[in-house]
Design a protein around this motif. Structure first.
Motif, PDB file in Angstrom:
ATOM      1  N   TRP A 148       1.138  -1.267  -0.042  1.00  0.00           N
ATOM      2  CA  TRP A 148       0.254  -0.367   0.166  1.00  0.00           C
ATOM      3  C   TRP A 148       1.025   1.000  -0.067  1.00  0.00           C
ATOM      4  CZ3 TRP A 148      -4.760  -0.483  -0.882  1.00  0.00           C
ATOM      5  CH2 TRP A 148      -5.375  -1.718  -1.364  1.00  0.00           C
ATOM      6  N   GLU A 149       2.256   0.954  -0.104  1.00  0.00           N
ATOM      7  CA  GLU A 149       3.282   2.158   0.034  1.00  0.00           C
ATOM      8  C   GLU A 149       2.430   3.189   1.317  1.00  0.00           C
ATOM      9  OE1 GLU A 149       3.602   3.710  -3.897  1.00  0.00           O
ATOM     10  OE2 GLU A 149       3.854   1.934  -4.967  1.00  0.00           O
ATOM     11  N   VAL A 150       2.176   2.564   1.955  1.00  0.00           N
ATOM     12  CA  VAL A 150       2.135   3.383   3.644  1.00  0.00           C
ATOM     13  C   VAL A 150       3.538   3.740   4.047  1.00  0.00           C
ATOM     14  CG1 VAL A 150       1.598   2.823   5.638  1.00  0.00           C
ATOM     15  CG2 VAL A 150       0.593   1.189   4.296  1.00  0.00           C
ATOM     16  N   PRO A 151       2.878   5.442   4.430  1.00  0.00           N
ATOM     17  CA  PRO A 151       3.688   6.731   4.584  1.00  0.00           C
ATOM     18  C   PRO A 151       4.689   6.631   5.555  1.00  0.00           C
ATOM     19  CG  PRO A 151       2.057   6.974   4.577  1.00  0.00           C
ATOM     20  CD  PRO A 151       1.808   6.225   3.767  1.00  0.00           C
ATOM     21  N   GLU A 152       5.729   7.330   5.382  1.00  0.00           N
ATOM     22  CA  GLU A 152       7.128   7.695   6.325  1.00  0.00           C
ATOM     23  C   GLU A 152       6.953   6.502   7.159  1.00  0.00           C
ATOM     24  OE1 GLU A 152       5.163  10.763   8.146  1.00  0.00           O
ATOM     25  OE2 GLU A 152       5.466  11.818   6.441  1.00  0.00           O
ATOM     26  N   ASP A 153       6.334   6.559   8.979  1.00  0.00           N
ATOM     27  CA  ASP A 153       6.839   5.573   9.997  1.00  0.00           C
ATOM     28  C   ASP A 153       5.331   5.218  10.243  1.00  0.00           C
ATOM     29  OD1 ASP A 153       6.171   7.462  11.355  1.00  0.00           O
ATOM     30  OD2 ASP A 153       7.621   7.264  12.550  1.00  0.00           O
ATOM     31  N   LYS A 154       4.563   5.261   8.625  1.00  0.00           N
ATOM     32  CA  LYS A 154       3.170   4.372  10.210  1.00  0.00           C
ATOM     33  C   LYS A 154       2.742   3.419   9.343  1.00  0.00           C
ATOM     34  CE  LYS A 154       1.370   8.613  11.281  1.00  0.00           C
ATOM     35  NZ  LYS A 154       2.095   9.521  11.091  1.00  0.00           N
ATOM     36  N   PHE A 155       2.176   2.641  10.000  1.00  0.00           N
ATOM     37  CA  PHE A 155       1.936   0.832   9.103  1.00  0.00           C
ATOM     38  C   PHE A 155       0.052   0.818   9.615  1.00  0.00           C
ATOM     39  CE2 PHE A 155       6.085   1.161  10.745  1.00  0.00           C
ATOM     40  CZ  PHE A 155       7.053   0.361   9.878  1.00  0.00           C
ATOM     41  N   ARG A 156      -0.129   0.338   8.769  1.00  0.00           N
ATOM     42  CA  ARG A 156      -1.472  -0.732   8.817  1.00  0.00           C
ATOM     43  C   ARG A 156      -2.279  -1.519   9.960  1.00  0.00           C
ATOM     44  NH1 ARG A 156      -4.314  -0.174   2.808  1.00  0.00           N
ATOM     45  NH2 ARG A 156      -4.092   1.979   2.864  1.00  0.00           N
ATOM     46  N   THR A 157      -0.620  -2.836  10.545  1.00  0.00           N
ATOM     47  CA  THR A 157      -1.115  -3.255  11.155  1.00  0.00           C
ATOM     48  C   THR A 157       0.525  -3.085  12.078  1.00  0.00           C
ATOM     49  OG1 THR A 157      -1.516  -5.889  11.726  1.00  0.00           O
ATOM     50  CG2 THR A 157      -0.060  -5.472   9.730  1.00  0.00           C
ATOM     51  N   HIS A 158       0.206  -3.129  13.206  1.00  0.00           N
ATOM     52  CA  HIS A 158       1.462  -3.524  14.586  1.00  0.00           C
ATOM     53  C   HIS A 158       1.305  -5.309  15.357  1.00  0.00           C
ATOM     54  CE1 HIS A 158       0.197   0.761  13.532  1.00  0.00           C
ATOM     55  NE2 HIS A 158       1.394   0.778  14.006  1.00  0.00           N
ATOM     56  N   LEU A 175      13.718   0.640   9.365  1.00  0.00           N
ATOM     57  CA  LEU A 175      14.271   1.453  10.619  1.00  0.00           C
ATOM     58  C   LEU A 175      12.267   2.095  11.358  1.00  0.00           C
ATOM     59  CD1 LEU A 175      17.310   4.218   8.860  1.00  0.00           C
ATOM     60  CD2 LEU A 175      16.456   2.124  11.246  1.00  0.00           C
ATOM     61  N   ALA A 176      11.762   1.731  10.203  1.00  0.00           N
ATOM     62  CA  ALA A 176      11.065   2.568  10.981  1.00  0.00           C
ATOM     63  C   ALA A 176      10.172   2.133  11.905  1.00  0.00           C
ATOM     64  CB  ALA A 176       9.575   3.090   9.542  1.00  0.00           C
ATOM     65  N   LEU A 177      10.330   0.112  11.778  1.00  0.00           N
ATOM     66  CA  LEU A 177       9.859  -0.426  12.487  1.00  0.00           C
ATOM     67  C   LEU A 177      10.624  -0.150  14.683  1.00  0.00           C
ATOM     68  CD1 LEU A 177      10.117  -3.416  10.697  1.00  0.00           C
ATOM     69  CD2 LEU A 177       7.965  -3.154  10.901  1.00  0.00           C
ATOM     70  N   HIS A 178      11.279   0.163  14.027  1.00  0.00           N
ATOM     71  CA  HIS A 178      11.761   0.437  15.720  1.00  0.00           C
ATOM     72  C   HIS A 178      12.450   1.913  15.611  1.00  0.00           C
ATOM     73  CE1 HIS A 178      15.860  -0.007  14.365  1.00  0.00           C
ATOM     74  NE2 HIS A 178      15.669  -0.715  12.911  1.00  0.00           N
ATOM     75  N   HIS A 179      11.650   2.513  14.634  1.00  0.00           N
ATOM     76  CA  HIS A 179      11.861   4.562  14.964  1.00  0.00           C
ATOM     77  C   HIS A 179      12.534   4.885  14.741  1.00  0.00           C
ATOM     78  CE1 HIS A 179       7.007   3.780  15.973  1.00  0.00           C
ATOM     79  NE2 HIS A 179       7.736   3.287  17.322  1.00  0.00           N
ATOM     80  N   SER A 180      13.923   3.962  14.335  1.00  0.00           N
ATOM     81  CA  SER A 180      15.360   4.360  14.423  1.00  0.00           C
ATOM     82  C   SER A 180      15.903   4.005  15.536  1.00  0.00           C
ATOM     83  CB  SER A 180      15.574   5.533  13.765  1.00  0.00           C
ATOM     84  OG  SER A 180      15.122   5.703  12.405  1.00  0.00           O
ATOM     85  N   GLU A 181      15.599   3.361  16.336  1.00  0.00           N
ATOM     86  CA  GLU A 181      15.910   3.432  17.867  1.00  0.00           C
ATOM     87  C   GLU A 181      16.623   1.715  18.187  1.00  0.00           C
ATOM     88  OE1 GLU A 181      13.209   3.669  21.439  1.00  0.00           O
ATOM     89  OE2 GLU A 181      12.616   5.829  20.137  1.00  0.00           O
ATOM     90  N   VAL A 182      18.119   2.548  18.663  1.00  0.00           N
ATOM     91  CA  VAL A 182      18.809   1.402  18.960  1.00  0.00           C
ATOM     92  C   VAL A 182      19.081   0.792  20.207  1.00  0.00           C
ATOM     93  CG1 VAL A 182      21.014   0.684  18.933  1.00  0.00           C
ATOM     94  CG2 VAL A 182      20.190   1.308  17.234  1.00  0.00           C
TER      95      VAL A 182
END
Lengths: 187, 730
Positions: free
Chosen positions: A28-38, B628-635
């Motif tokens: 879905w080319e989800v933007p930036e650091d967003k996600f649709r599932t977690h 990186l987005a998965l961990h907000h670039s935090e280590v």
């Protein structure tokens, strides 16, 4: 009978690898650091011999009585006949009521498009005969998707099996009356 | 020539790879409410295997309008059964990353200044060729060294042979699996191999000693493990840190770091004393039970409990659980066993404990990989392999270390010390600043080198200090020679470009061929497609078939021959599983594993442990925007809550790792009860100094600045976990 799409997570099979999150992002080319599932992690507060760590995936629950649909002033958020809660981005005015109203924190604001965004159960993929991206990629086969009105679907069989074997089955925050369509199963 | 043809019937049975089915594109525009995309003018699919780690999952790339839109696992590829992990899915973010190396570069400023000029390929190739020929004339052909890892590594391995140097290192030996494979081979007569043959799906009991399957995330191994858990395997997980694999275990045992061998030896002793081992198997197939029995008598469970800090009853229970499940159980042989500099003997203990279970080539235990055997063409014609003495001691000082894979750790030391004139360094697809135990040694080696060439897709720390950088096309932009893999079936995998190279990059084989020619060598390099066509024709296949299937199973056999009544063969001196190792005895090493306590941290120090998180590989993927987005670039730096409290460190605080005069960049303290007080844990691969990795330059700690650089006396493999550090608030 009309289709009614739903998803079940067999939570014991989840290892929090986050493949679902990234597959969805790609699809879905989800933007930036967003996600649709977690995936959330639950850990026993103190380390003991019996300490446990649990993983809880979550996403839009495609509620039958969805607060996001109720509050939407332009009817951009709507419930489809097949059970999917969708956003018509053409008439979304970006007021964010839906984002605030969602008890599952499943929506976010897409700043590039100026609209609210969420999981669609991967509609185009379903139309192509594929499973949603998160389901296809999941190494643990945690996620089972399908039509719960079809007794022959994988999800219907899973829910019957869960009932027969007395597995723990639950949904999130049923007390709110939203009638969510994501099932959690613990064997 | 053809040993094993894939019959037409066999490959017709194969179904279409996931993405290869024609998509109904009109469906996309029917979806109300979604942003209307410009109508796709073309959708194509390309087959590949993933290069985000080294497990080689089969994948199909969906390309829409010339852009890779989505990667999907190939359903029929036994490596991954249709699945891709977070890293695999994020291959697209790597392909389109503006941080990628885009043109050949020649250094113009001081090393480490980051000053390079962009040059044409012709200029870069000519420059490297002239420099190398000059070095060869001055110092001899042995002056070149190579550190290489990845699908293109063989191109540079062959190039080094052409150039006449034996100093070729594949760091996965000394820096990862060398001690494991040697320890296993000494016992069973063959190494474990890169695709660990443990049959998790049928196991009744699984014991893992720090093998963090859930986060190391080798797809096939993980899928099997999750299925094994679901099938009811009793899982015992031993680690100083409760991690995501521990979350799947029935029993987690927090062990004092460095004491695993004590635990295993005590279990061996208990099992022998109580006579609960698989007697029929041990009598028939093993050698040296009597010597072993006498040797381990001193390792009581009570003693081990004091050493490991695991309750004695838990040690006994683990031993009993395994024996009750035997032979349908295994103790994982481990993967990166480069911990304390005594890892070969640790693996020997693990191999012996497995032997007592009698789980060889048996369901739920160790399976026999089924290979697809065929003659492959040679990418390089008339190649004579160099067989000269190596500068790292493989084959001499370390007589049973692999001379084909070399000792990257000892080679780097040799370059730093310059006992041999090692002046020309080639680096392909790896990053010594992160994979070596001592960055000081790497820095010294770089200083001592007159010429360093790195072939990479990113400006890694090592590339940053190189003289010439040759940008490689990513796996989604190139062909590579077909590979063959053995798990419970034998199969081949095909790679073709999904898109044309986005930048001025080349594949490793073309780079090596051009370099060879420019240096004046006459060897003919085959074109990759020509090679694949020849190989496929010998199997009765074609490129077209591979474009359809991506991967193809060609050999199916019995992975459990012993259970089927077929007598096993063990290529050891005694022809049996050697509990007592004749080879170690003959070479003057301890023929039976003993416990040697590793050095321990002082009261105010921590032992630095490092490893993978689920969503990064080595030091390769840290700059990937999606990951990186998965961990907000935090280590995160894991630290025990009691120790943190004493230091005034709270969860979420910024903290630095220190050792001597070294201090890391800030990390985020993850204060938990469930890590042993002696240890801190860092995810591997962060803290890059290269400014070419714009998202992660200077983010987090570079663990290799603080690790130890031990040498295992038997395998020559490295040992990283005797690095002791202090933690301070940033």
């Amino acid at each position: 009978m009309k289709k009614k799409y739903a998803m079940a997570y067999i939570v014991d099979r989840c290892v929090d690898c986050k493949a679902c999150m990234v597959a969805c992002k790609a699809e879905w080319e989800v933007p930036e650091d967003k996600f649709r599932t977690h995936i959330d992690t639950g850990v026993s507060p103190d380390y003991t011999d019996t300490m446990r760590m649990h993983f809880l995936p979550h996403q839009c629950n495609h509620c039958d009585d969805a607060p996001c649909v109720t509050v939407c002033p332009t009817k951009a958020s709507y419930k489809r006949e097949d059970g999917i809660v969708s956003v018509n981005q053409k008439i979304c005015v970006g007021c964010k009521y839906c984002i605030v109203s969602c008890p599952y924190d499943a929506r976010f604001f897409n700043h590039e498009l100026g609209v609210a965004e969420k999981c669609t159960f991967c509609l185009p993929r379903i139309a192509e005969g594929l499973a949603p991206a998160c389901v296809t990629t999941c190494p643990g086969n945690v996620r089972v998707f399908g039509d719960i009105n079809d007794p022959n679907s994988e999800i219907s069989a899973l829910l019957r099996d869960a009932a027969t074997n007395h597995y723990k089955v639950w949904k999130l925050r049923q007390d709110l009356g939203t009638r969510p369509n994501i099932y959690y199963i613990q064997k | 020539m053809i040993k094993n043809r894939i019959s037409r019937r066999r490959f017709l049975q194969g179904t279409l790879a996931t993405g290869a089915a024609a998509a109904s594109l009109s469906s996309i525009s029917l979806i109300a409410g979604e942003v209307s995309q410009p109508a796709p003018t073309g959708v194509t699919y390309a087959q590949n295997w993933c290069e985000m780690c080294f497990w080689k999952c089969g994948l199909t790339a969906k390309v829409v309008d010339g852009k890779v839109h989505k990667l999907e696992g190939q359903k029929d590829c036994p490596s991954n059964r249709g699945k891709l992990c977070a890293k695999g899915n994020a291959g697209i973010a790597q392909l389109y990353d503006p941080d990628r190396l885009q043109k050949p570069l020649i250094r113009t400023g001081e090393r480490g200044s980051g000053q390079f000029k962009e040059v044409s390929w012709d200029e870069a190739i000519k420059y490297v060729a002239e420099k190398c020929n000059g070095l060869k004339e001055k110092y001899g052909s042995g002056t070149f060294s190579l550190f290489a890892h990845g699908s293109g590594e063989h191109a540079f391995v062959d190039l080094l042979h052409i150039m006449g140097s034996p100093n070729i290192c594949i760091p996965s030996y000394s820096q990862c699996t060398g001690s494991r494979d040697i320890g296993w081979a000494l016992t069973y007569g063959k190494p474990v191999g890169g695709k660990e043959p443990v049959d998790s799906e049928n196991a009744k009991c699984i014991m893992l000693l720090g093998r963090n399957i859930a986060e190391a995330l080798h797809m096939g191994e993980l899928i099997d493990f999750i299925n094994g858990c679901a099938n009811g395997a009793y899982v015992i997980y031993v680690d100083p840190r409760y991690n995501k694999t521990a979350a799947k275990a029935n029993k987690y045992m927090m062990i004092k770091p460095g004491t695993d061998t004590a635990l295993v030896l005590a279990m061996i002793n208990y099992i022998i004393v109580k006579e609960i081992y698989n007697k029929e198997f041990v009598e028939k197939y093993t050698y040296g039970l009597e010597e072993l029995s006498a040797h381990v008598r001193r390792y009581t469970t009570k003693w081990a409990s004091e050493v490991t800090e695991i309750p004695e009853k838990d040690i006994i229970e683990a031993a009993v659980k395994l024996c009750e499940a035997a032979p349908n159980c295994y103790i994982h042989p481990g993967r990166r066993l480069t911990r304390y500099g005594s890892d070969t003997q640790f693996v020997r203990a693990i191999a012996i404990l497995n032997a007592l279970m009698g789980n060889w080539e048996t369901p739920g235990g160790i399976f026999k990989p089924v290979p697809l055997k065929f003659d492959t063409p040679h990418m390089v014609h008339d190649l004579e392999k160099v067989d000269a003495e190596r500068a790292d001691g493989a084959g001499t000082e370390f007589p049973i270390a692999s001379v084909d894979l070399g000792l990257a750790n000892k080679m780097m030391q040799a370059i730093a010390e310059q006992k041999h004139p090692l002046k020309g360094m080639f680096v392909y697809g790896c990053n010594p600043f992160h994979n070596q135990g001592s960055t000081d040694v790497v820095a010294k080696a770089i200083e001592a080198s007159e010429f360093i060439v790195t072939c990479e897709i990113y400006m890694t720390d090592t590339a940053w200090y190189s003289d010439v950088i040759l940008p490689e096309s990513t796996y989604l932009e190139r062909y590579d020679p077909i590979i063959s893999t053995a798990r419970k079936s034998g199969y081949i995998q095909f790679r073709e470009p999904a898109v044309k190279p986005l930048h001025d990059t080349l594949g490793a084989w073309e780079i090596a061929a051009r370099l060879s020619k420019a240096m004046g060598y006459q060897n003919h390099f085959m074109d990759v497609r020509e090679y694949n066509t020849e190989l496929l024709e010998s199997l009765g296949l074609s490129e077209k078939v591979m474009q359809k299937h991506g991967s193809l199973v060609g050999a199916e056999g019995d992975p459990f021959p012993l259970a089927s009544g077929i007598e096993p063969e063990f290529h050891t001196p005694s022809g049996k599983i050697e509990l007592f190792s004749n080879m170690l005895n003959d070479l003057g090493y301890d023929p039976l594993p003993s416990y040697q306590a590793p050095p321990m941290p002082k009261a105010d120090e921590f032992r630095l442990l490092f490893g993978r998180v689920s969503f990064h590989t080595h030091a390769r993927t840290q700059n990937n925007e999606w990951l990186l987005a998965l961990h907000h670039s935090e280590v995160e730096l894991w630290i025990n809550s009691g120790r943190a409290k004493a230091l005034g460190i709270k969860n979420g605080d910024k903290v630095c790792v220190t050792k001597g005069n070294k201090k890391s960049n800030p990390c985020i303290a993850k204060v938990v009860d469930h890590i042993h007080r002696d240890a801190v844990f860092l995810p591997h691969g962060f803290g890059s100094v290269s400014k070419g990795l714009t998202r992660i330059s200077g983010v987090g700690a570079r663990d290799s600045d603080f690790t130890s650089d031990e040498t295992d006396p038997i395998s020559g493999g490295a040992g990283f976990h005797n690095g002791f550090v202090r933690i301070v608030k940033a």
